[in-house]
Write a protein that holds these residues in place. Structure first.
Motif, PDB file in Angstrom:
ATOM      1  N   MET A  32      36.918   8.757  58.246  1.00 13.31           N
ATOM      2  CA  MET A  32      38.158   9.130  57.502  1.00 13.31           C
ATOM      3  C   MET A  32      39.057   8.171  57.992  1.00 13.31           C
ATOM      4  O   MET A  32      39.312   8.176  59.181  1.00 13.31           O
ATOM      5  N   GLU A  33      39.580   7.236  57.138  1.00 15.04           N
ATOM      6  CA  GLU A  33      40.584   6.274  57.584  1.00 15.04           C
ATOM      7  C   GLU A  33      41.875   6.773  57.860  1.00 15.04           C
ATOM      8  O   GLU A  33      42.429   8.033  57.418  1.00 15.04           O
ATOM      9  N   THR A  34      42.863   6.307  58.542  1.00 13.82           N
ATOM     10  CA  THR A  34      44.217   6.641  59.046  1.00 13.82           C
ATOM     11  C   THR A  34      44.909   6.715  57.914  1.00 13.82           C
ATOM     12  O   THR A  34      45.841   7.997  57.618  1.00 13.82           O
ATOM     13  N   SER A  35      45.143   5.999  56.923  1.00 13.75           N
ATOM     14  CA  SER A  35      45.903   6.172  55.703  1.00 13.75           C
ATOM     15  C   SER A  35      45.658   7.472  55.077  1.00 13.75           C
ATOM     16  O   SER A  35      46.362   8.184  54.345  1.00 13.75           O
ATOM     17  N   ALA A  36      44.392   7.912  54.778  1.00 14.50           N
ATOM     18  CA  ALA A  36      43.877   9.217  54.332  1.00 14.50           C
ATOM     19  C   ALA A  36      44.572  10.456  54.996  1.00 14.50           C
ATOM     20  O   ALA A  36      44.829  11.468  54.625  1.00 14.50           O
ATOM     21  N   VAL A  37      44.416  10.378  56.476  1.00  9.31           N
ATOM     22  CA  VAL A  37      44.891  11.229  57.385  1.00  9.31           C
ATOM     23  C   VAL A  37      46.230  11.494  57.070  1.00  9.31           C
ATOM     24  O   VAL A  37      46.698  12.805  56.967  1.00  9.31           O
ATOM     25  N   LEU A  38      47.041  10.423  57.243  1.00  6.38           N
ATOM     26  CA  LEU A  38      48.686  10.453  56.894  1.00  6.38           C
ATOM     27  C   LEU A  38      48.935  10.775  55.516  1.00  6.38           C
ATOM     28  O   LEU A  38      49.707  11.866  55.409  1.00  6.38           O
ATOM     29  N   ARG A  39      48.058  10.705  54.641  1.00  5.72           N
ATOM     30  CA  ARG A  39      48.338  11.071  53.279  1.00  5.72           C
ATOM     31  C   ARG A  39      48.133  12.535  53.103  1.00  5.72           C
ATOM     32  O   ARG A  39      49.055  13.447  52.815  1.00  5.72           O
ATOM     33  N   VAL A  40      47.162  13.397  53.752  1.00  7.00           N
ATOM     34  CA  VAL A  40      46.792  14.617  53.804  1.00  7.00           C
ATOM     35  C   VAL A  40      47.779  15.512  54.634  1.00  7.00           C
ATOM     36  O   VAL A  40      48.635  16.532  54.005  1.00  7.00           O
ATOM     37  N   LEU A  41      48.077  14.967  55.810  1.00  8.16           N
ATOM     38  CA  LEU A  41      49.326  15.551  56.473  1.00  8.16           C
ATOM     39  C   LEU A  41      50.674  15.528  55.844  1.00  8.16           C
ATOM     40  O   LEU A  41      51.456  16.493  55.914  1.00  8.16           O
ATOM     41  N   GLY A  42      50.927  14.346  55.054  1.00  9.88           N
ATOM     42  CA  GLY A  42      52.189  14.302  54.374  1.00  9.88           C
ATOM     43  C   GLY A  42      52.154  15.411  53.144  1.00  9.88           C
ATOM     44  O   GLY A  42      53.226  15.952  52.978  1.00  9.88           O
ATOM     45  N   LEU A  43      51.057  15.319  52.535  1.00  7.25           N
ATOM     46  CA  LEU A  43      51.079  16.302  51.300  1.00  7.25           C
ATOM     47  C   LEU A  43      51.428  17.696  51.861  1.00  7.25           C
ATOM     48  O   LEU A  43      52.051  18.563  51.307  1.00  7.25           O
ATOM     49  N   LEU A  44      50.577  18.226  52.884  1.00  7.41           N
ATOM     50  CA  LEU A  44      50.679  19.422  53.404  1.00  7.41           C
ATOM     51  C   LEU A  44      52.190  19.831  53.978  1.00  7.41           C
ATOM     52  O   LEU A  44      52.817  20.819  53.838  1.00  7.41           O
ATOM     53  N   ARG A  45      52.621  18.678  54.692  1.00  4.27           N
ATOM     54  CA  ARG A  45      54.084  19.103  55.348  1.00  4.27           C
ATOM     55  C   ARG A  45      55.125  19.137  54.016  1.00  4.27           C
ATOM     56  O   ARG A  45      55.856  20.024  54.129  1.00  4.27           O
ATOM     57  N   GLU A  46      54.897  18.329  53.115  1.00  9.12           N
ATOM     58  CA  GLU A  46      56.039  18.419  51.993  1.00  9.12           C
ATOM     59  C   GLU A  46      55.799  19.754  51.143  1.00  9.12           C
ATOM     60  O   GLU A  46      56.743  20.455  50.647  1.00  9.12           O
ATOM     61  N   ALA A  47      54.699  20.316  51.156  1.00 10.73           N
ATOM     62  CA  ALA A  47      54.212  21.646  50.559  1.00 10.73           C
ATOM     63  C   ALA A  47      54.803  23.102  51.597  1.00 10.73           C
ATOM     64  O   ALA A  47      54.797  24.009  51.021  1.00 10.73           O
ATOM     65  N   GLY A  48      55.041  22.621  52.658  1.00 11.46           N
ATOM     66  CA  GLY A  48      55.492  23.937  53.819  1.00 11.46           C
ATOM     67  C   GLY A  48      54.394  24.267  54.547  1.00 11.46           C
ATOM     68  O   GLY A  48      54.554  25.217  55.149  1.00 11.46           O
ATOM     69  N   CYS A  49      53.202  23.485  54.535  1.00 12.70           N
ATOM     70  CA  CYS A  49      52.159  24.059  55.528  1.00 12.70           C
ATOM     71  C   CYS A  49      52.298  23.630  56.670  1.00 12.70           C
ATOM     72  O   CYS A  49      52.171  22.480  56.906  1.00 12.70           O
ATOM     73  N   GLU A  50      52.165  24.485  57.634  1.00  8.28           N
ATOM     74  CA  GLU A  50      52.125  24.142  59.149  1.00  8.28           C
ATOM     75  C   GLU A  50      50.476  23.951  59.515  1.00  8.28           C
ATOM     76  O   GLU A  50      50.048  24.878  59.360  1.00  8.28           O
TER      77      GLU A  50
END
Length: 165
Positions: free
Chosen positions: A1-19
């Protein structure tokens, strides 16, 4: 899994309010502050009470839960998207003192996370929640290490001077 995909997933979850907290190999790379090897998946720990929101957010991003994962729920579950990005998801139940418990299996076994098991690391310059050095070392005990486990522990030794393992 590439860095950009990791940051995309983490960003989506952060924006949704998931810790969430990054574990596994990506968690070690977050602690040392650089990508040190290829990763097949992204291990994420999350608050069990946020699981419905986490699942909805990931489904809206094209992820689907994968059947037949062992051990499965309540210990963990896996979601994957059409591009092959795989998330290994671990629900945590937090206690008032900041510690947490994760089911280890469906027979009542548990993993304990002390309050100091949660830290901050960096992936591609972005601060991320992750497991601490001590917790990563604890999870690498009690089994025959694979090459990637030896690699990961060597990175922690080099970065933090750890002597365990």
């Amino acid at each position: 899994m590439e860095t950009s995909a990791v940051l995309r997933v983490l960003g989506l979850l952060r924006e949704a309010g998931c810790e969430v907290w990054v574990g596994g190999g990506w968690g070690i790379d977050a602690l040392v502050g650089e990508v040190t090897r290829e990763h097949d998946d992204l291990d994420l720990l999350h608050r069990v009470e946020q699981e419905p929101l986490l699942i909805t957010t990931l489904e809206n991003a094209g992820f689907a839960e994968q059947p037949g994962v062992e051990p499965g729920r309540p210990a963990r579950f896996v979601m994957k998207d059409d591009e092959g990005h795989e998330l290994d998801l671990h629900p945590l139940r937090f206690r008032p003192d900041g510690s947490a418990v994760q089911h280890a299996d469906d027979r009542g076994g548990v993993f304990h996370y002390p309050a100091d098991a949660f830290a901050t690391g960096v992936i591609a310059g972005v601060p991320v929640n992750c497991l601490s050095v001590a917790q990563q070392i604890a999870f690498h005990q009690g089994y025959e290490p694979r090459d990637r486990d030896r690699h990961d522990m060597a990175r922690l030794r080099a970065a933090f001077g750890t002597t365990t393992w």
